[in-house]
Structures are given as C-alpha cells and as structure tokens.
Design an enzyme around this catalytic site. Sequence first.
Site, PDB file in Angstrom:
ATOM      1  N   GLY A  13       4.178   1.613  -0.416  1.00 14.71           N
ATOM      2  CA  GLY A  13       5.154   1.649  -1.513  1.00 14.71           C
ATOM      3  C   GLY A  13       4.494   2.165  -2.787  1.00 14.71           C
ATOM      4  O   GLY A  13       5.037   3.025  -3.483  1.00 14.71           O
TER       5      GLY A  13
ATOM      6  N   SER B 123      -4.690  -0.727  11.301  1.00 15.79           N
ATOM      7  CA  SER B 123      -3.820  -1.514  10.415  1.00 15.79           C
ATOM      8  C   SER B 123      -3.678  -2.947  10.942  1.00 15.79           C
ATOM      9  O   SER B 123      -3.612  -3.899  10.163  1.00 15.79           O
ATOM     10  CB  SER B 123      -2.455  -0.841  10.282  1.00 15.79           C
ATOM     11  OG  SER B 123      -1.887  -0.639  11.555  1.00 15.79           O
TER      12      SER B 123
ATOM     13  N   LYS C 143       3.516   8.009  18.634  1.00  7.76           N
ATOM     14  CA  LYS C 143       2.682   7.184  17.742  1.00  7.76           C
ATOM     15  C   LYS C 143       2.643   5.745  18.259  1.00  7.76           C
ATOM     16  O   LYS C 143       1.596   5.092  18.212  1.00  7.76           O
ATOM     17  CB  LYS C 143       3.221   7.239  16.302  1.00  7.76           C
ATOM     18  CG  LYS C 143       2.321   6.525  15.319  1.00  7.76           C
ATOM     19  CD  LYS C 143       2.438   7.055  13.904  1.00  7.76           C
ATOM     20  CE  LYS C 143       1.279   6.639  13.027  1.00  7.76           C
ATOM     21  NZ  LYS C 143       1.220   5.238  12.709  1.00  7.76           N
TER      22      LYS C 143
ATOM     23  N   SER D 121       0.819  -1.220   0.000  1.00  5.71           N
ATOM     24  CA  SER D 121       0.000   0.000   0.000  1.00  5.71           C
ATOM     25  C   SER D 121       0.854   1.273   0.000  1.00  5.71           C
ATOM     26  O   SER D 121       0.671   2.155  -0.846  1.00  5.71           O
ATOM     27  CB  SER D 121      -0.898   0.026   1.233  1.00  5.71           C
ATOM     28  OG  SER D 121      -1.562  -1.180   1.378  1.00  5.71           O
TER      29      SER D 121
HETATM   30  P1  NAD Z   1       1.986  -3.892   2.881  1.00  5.23           P
HETATM   31  O1  NAD Z   1       1.964  -5.221   3.540  1.00  5.23           O
HETATM   32  O2  NAD Z   1       0.819  -3.458   2.057  1.00  5.23           O
HETATM   33  O3  NAD Z   1       3.264  -3.774   1.944  1.00  5.23           O
HETATM   34  C1  NAD Z   1       4.522  -4.269   2.269  1.00  5.23           C
HETATM   35  C2  NAD Z   1       5.110  -4.820   0.987  1.00  5.23           C
HETATM   36  O4  NAD Z   1       6.487  -5.075   1.186  1.00  5.23           O
HETATM   37  C3  NAD Z   1       4.463  -6.144   0.569  1.00  5.23           C
HETATM   38  O5  NAD Z   1       4.023  -6.030  -0.765  1.00  5.23           O
HETATM   39  C4  NAD Z   1       5.600  -7.154   0.687  1.00  5.23           C
HETATM   40  O6  NAD Z   1       5.540  -8.199  -0.262  1.00  5.23           O
HETATM   41  C5  NAD Z   1       6.787  -6.242   0.419  1.00  5.23           C
HETATM   42  N1  NAD Z   1       8.072  -6.800   0.872  1.00  5.23           N
HETATM   43  C6  NAD Z   1       8.382  -7.375   2.055  1.00  5.23           C
HETATM   44  N2  NAD Z   1       9.672  -7.760   2.053  1.00  5.23           N
HETATM   45  C7  NAD Z   1      10.183  -7.426   0.841  1.00  5.23           C
HETATM   46  C8  NAD Z   1      11.458  -7.580   0.242  1.00  5.23           C
HETATM   47  N3  NAD Z   1      12.453  -8.182   0.880  1.00  5.23           N
HETATM   48  N4  NAD Z   1      11.622  -7.119  -1.015  1.00  5.23           N
HETATM   49  C9  NAD Z   1      10.617  -6.535  -1.687  1.00  5.23           C
HETATM   50  N5  NAD Z   1       9.372  -6.353  -1.165  1.00  5.23           N
HETATM   51  C10 NAD Z   1       9.172  -6.804   0.085  1.00  5.23           C
HETATM   52  O7  NAD Z   1       2.264  -2.825   4.033  1.00  5.23           O
HETATM   53  P2  NAD Z   1       1.953  -1.260   3.992  1.00  5.23           P
HETATM   54  O8  NAD Z   1       0.559  -1.022   4.400  1.00  5.23           O
HETATM   55  O9  NAD Z   1       2.448  -0.688   2.709  1.00  5.23           O
HETATM   56  O10 NAD Z   1       2.853  -0.761   5.211  1.00  5.23           O
HETATM   57  C11 NAD Z   1       4.249  -0.619   5.127  1.00  5.23           C
HETATM   58  C12 NAD Z   1       4.698   0.049   6.429  1.00  5.23           C
HETATM   59  O11 NAD Z   1       4.142   1.363   6.489  1.00  5.23           O
HETATM   60  C13 NAD Z   1       4.188  -0.664   7.686  1.00  5.23           C
HETATM   61  O12 NAD Z   1       5.134  -0.580   8.702  1.00  5.23           O
HETATM   62  C14 NAD Z   1       2.942   0.126   8.054  1.00  5.23           C
HETATM   63  O13 NAD Z   1       2.613   0.037   9.431  1.00  5.23           O
HETATM   64  C15 NAD Z   1       3.383   1.527   7.685  1.00  5.23           C
HETATM   65  N6  NAD Z   1       2.257   2.431   7.397  1.00  5.23           N
HETATM   66  C16 NAD Z   1       1.289   2.065   6.503  1.00  5.23           C
HETATM   67  C17 NAD Z   1       0.259   2.957   6.232  1.00  5.23           C
HETATM   68  C18 NAD Z   1      -0.828   2.609   5.240  1.00  5.23           C
HETATM   69  O14 NAD Z   1      -1.772   3.388   5.107  1.00  5.23           O
HETATM   70  N7  NAD Z   1      -0.755   1.514   4.501  1.00  5.23           N
HETATM   71  C19 NAD Z   1       0.226   4.205   6.863  1.00  5.23           C
HETATM   72  C20 NAD Z   1       1.235   4.542   7.769  1.00  5.23           C
HETATM   73  C21 NAD Z   1       2.261   3.644   8.026  1.00  5.23           C
HETATM   74  O1  KPL Z   2      -2.041   4.295  13.061  1.00  3.59           O
HETATM   75  C1  KPL Z   2      -3.093   3.697  13.181  1.00  3.59           C
HETATM   76  C2  KPL Z   2      -3.121   2.301  12.686  1.00  3.59           C
HETATM   77  O2  KPL Z   2      -4.190   1.794  12.359  1.00  3.59           O
HETATM   78  O3  KPL Z   2      -2.030   1.695  12.602  1.00  3.59           O
HETATM   79  C3  KPL Z   2      -4.261   4.342  13.876  1.00  3.59           C
HETATM   80  C4  KPL Z   2      -3.841   5.694  14.432  1.00  3.59           C
HETATM   81  C5  KPL Z   2      -4.739   3.467  14.990  1.00  3.59           C
HETATM   82  C6  KPL Z   2      -5.388   4.656  12.928  1.00  3.59           C
HETATM   83  O4  KPL Z   2      -6.070   3.528  12.486  1.00  3.59           O
END
Ligand code: NAD
Ligand code: KPL
Length: 305
Positions: A12, A252, A184, A10
């Site tokens: 990325g 999440s 956070k 998501s």
């Molecule tokens: P996700 O699971 O959707 O994406 C992670 C991706 O990384 C997957 O597609 C996975 O296959 C890939 N991956 C893992 N290891 C890999 C490697 N060695 N080489 C290549 N690709 C690899 O997760 P996300 O939602 O994108 O979240 C990523 C981080 O961002 C998390 O720590 C999450 O908590 C944080 N985050 C996400 C959001 C959000 O809205 N999605 C918002 C804030 C923070």
């Molecule tokens: O950061 C969040 C998460 O879902 O990881 C909150 C702040 C709880 C919002 O959903």
Amino acid sequence: MTWHILGGGSLGCLWAARLQLAGQPVRLILRPAALERFQAGANQLLFTDLQQQQHALTLPAENATASPPIQRLIVATKAHAAACAVADIRHRLHPSSQIVLLQNGIGSQQEVAALVPDLQVIIASSTEGAWLQAPFNCVHAGNGHTQMGSLHSHGTAPDWLATLQQADIACQWQHAILPVLWRKLAINCLINPLTVIHQCRNGELAQHAEHINLLATELQHLLQAVGQSEAAQDLPTTALQVIHNTAANHSSMWQDTQQGRRTEISYITGFALQQCQLQGLNCPQLTALHRQLQQHLRQRGLPDH
Ligand code: NAD
Ligand code: KPL
C-alpha cells in the site's frame, strides 16, 4: 481522479508513494489505530526508492467510515483481510467504481468479486518487492512488474493503465489473468511453505530439489485438470530458477511467521488442496506439505489457516 489505497502496509505504501511522486492524487484508507499513528506522525510517509533515494511525502488519510464516494480503490491488504476490508467500504462504492486487488494467492479475488458483483474488479499479480522498516517507512526492495486483468475474459484495460506506465510503475494488461495467478500460485506453493518448514532463505531450497520436483508433479496435474496446461509447463525448472534468482531473499511467508503475522496459507497451499479435492486428484505430497506447514504455524502460536 483520486486513488484510494486501502491498507498502509508494504505494498500500500509502495503504491501510494509512487503515485504521489508521479503527481497523482492519493488518499490512504487505514484502520483506526493505524490512522491515529499516521496522523501522530503528521501524515508522513517515508519512501526509499530503488535508487536508494529517500522521499518524505505527506498524504491525506482517512478510515473506511468517511463518506466521500470512491472511484478507484486499490486494495493492499493481505489475502485473508481483503473481503472484510471491501465489505467495510462498500457503502462508498458506486456502479462505476473500479477496484484493483493486489493480493497474492487465489481465492480472495473471488471473495471480493462476489461481494461487489456489479463493479469492475481488476486483479493484479505483482513480482515487486517492498517492505516496511518502520510503520509508514517503506523500502522498494525489488524491481518487478505487475500484470493486471479482469477475472472475466470480457474485461478491457482501464484508461489509467498508461498513467501508471508513465509513472514508471511497470505494469501490463493481460486478457487472461487467471493463468498468471495459477502460475504464481504454483511457484508460491513450491517455495513459501518450504522456507518456513526449513527456516531458510529461498536459495537454500536448491538442496531440496527432489522434494520440489515431487510437489511440482502434483501441481502440474492440478494445473492440467483445471485447464491451465500452459501454466504447468516447465514448472520444476521455473521454480528452481526463481529459487536461484531470489536466493538471498526471504519468502513473504517466512517474513510473516518471523513477525508473528498470520500467513496467506489458505490462499496458497490451502487453495491448491481445495482445488485438488474438487478435481478428485490424489495429492499426498501437497497434503503432507500443507499439514507440516500448519503444524509449524500452530507451534508458533499462529493461525493455521
Ligand atoms: P502488509 O501486511 O504489509 O500490509 C497489509 C496492510 O493492510 C496492513 O497494514 C493491515 O493493517 C492493512 N489492513 C488490513 N485490513 C485492513 C482494513 N480493513 N482496512 C485498512 N487496512 C487494513 O502486507 P503487504 O506486504 O503490503 O502485502 C499485501 C498483499 O500484497 C499480500 O497479499 C501480499 O502477498 C501481496 N504482495 C506483497 C508484496 C510485497 O513486496 N510486500 C509483493 C507482491 C505481492
Ligand atoms: O512471491 C514470492 C514470495 O515470497 O511470496 C517468491 C517468488 C517466493 C519470492 O520470495
């Protein structure tokens, strides 16, 4: 200068799409199976922006074993995958490479920094929301902002920060990023596990304000013990405010469990508990919450770490 984005999930895809739309050169670095799938779809990334406008973008992609050196790497994996992902690409990094880490929680940033002690590691903490309605079909669901900073207080803002701001990527440099991460982390400890345990949206946690207050008190003691008193201020009120503001959202962690994915528990309550132990703090509420969450994960056949 090319932005290499490691991980096509998501966040990325969100970063890749916005950078490409802003005219920046972007390359995705994907695992072999994901690369095959992306290439089978003619390297197309679909992106729905906050105005519901859809964009079909074509992006170059490769896997970690490709050889060109990397100057700017954005690591967009989950926390538990970050260190492994960076180790796999280490051979393409050089002393002037910069790494931006987007992971939630605390702990993965230190793991990566230990792997590449000679490189500039920038920590990002993001309140943006993105999800995939299908692989490489990303929806920017929630407006937010990204705070960035160096793990070491001497780090300075990179010159490309202005490029991101001009590209409408709301971000800001923080001379002290650790307080942002701790704050956070505390909010995530108060919301994410409870949404899994009670199987609910964030908003329904308003019914559990008493439990949240007890947990917040322990977290405040922890924050004070680790020298993060500012992050401890008004924690229960802020948590309830976040619950109110994100009432309709699923956390999440809830989303991960629903989709049968490993959660980031070790970098959220796991990290908080480990720090309580290091500080000699008694934290029965947090311990019980962590164990209950682990039990819930095991019942679903998911890793409890
Ligand atoms: P996700 O699971 O959707 O994406 C992670 C991706 O990384 C997957 O597609 C996975 O296959 C890939 N991956 C893992 N290891 C890999 C490697 N060695 N080489 C290549 N690709 C690899 O997760 P996300 O939602 O994108 O979240 C990523 C981080 O961002 C998390 O720590 C999450 O908590 C944080 N985050 C996400 C959001 C959000 O809205 N999605 C918002 C804030 C923070
Ligand atoms: O950061 C969040 C998460 O879902 O990881 C909150 C702040 C709880 C919002 O959903």
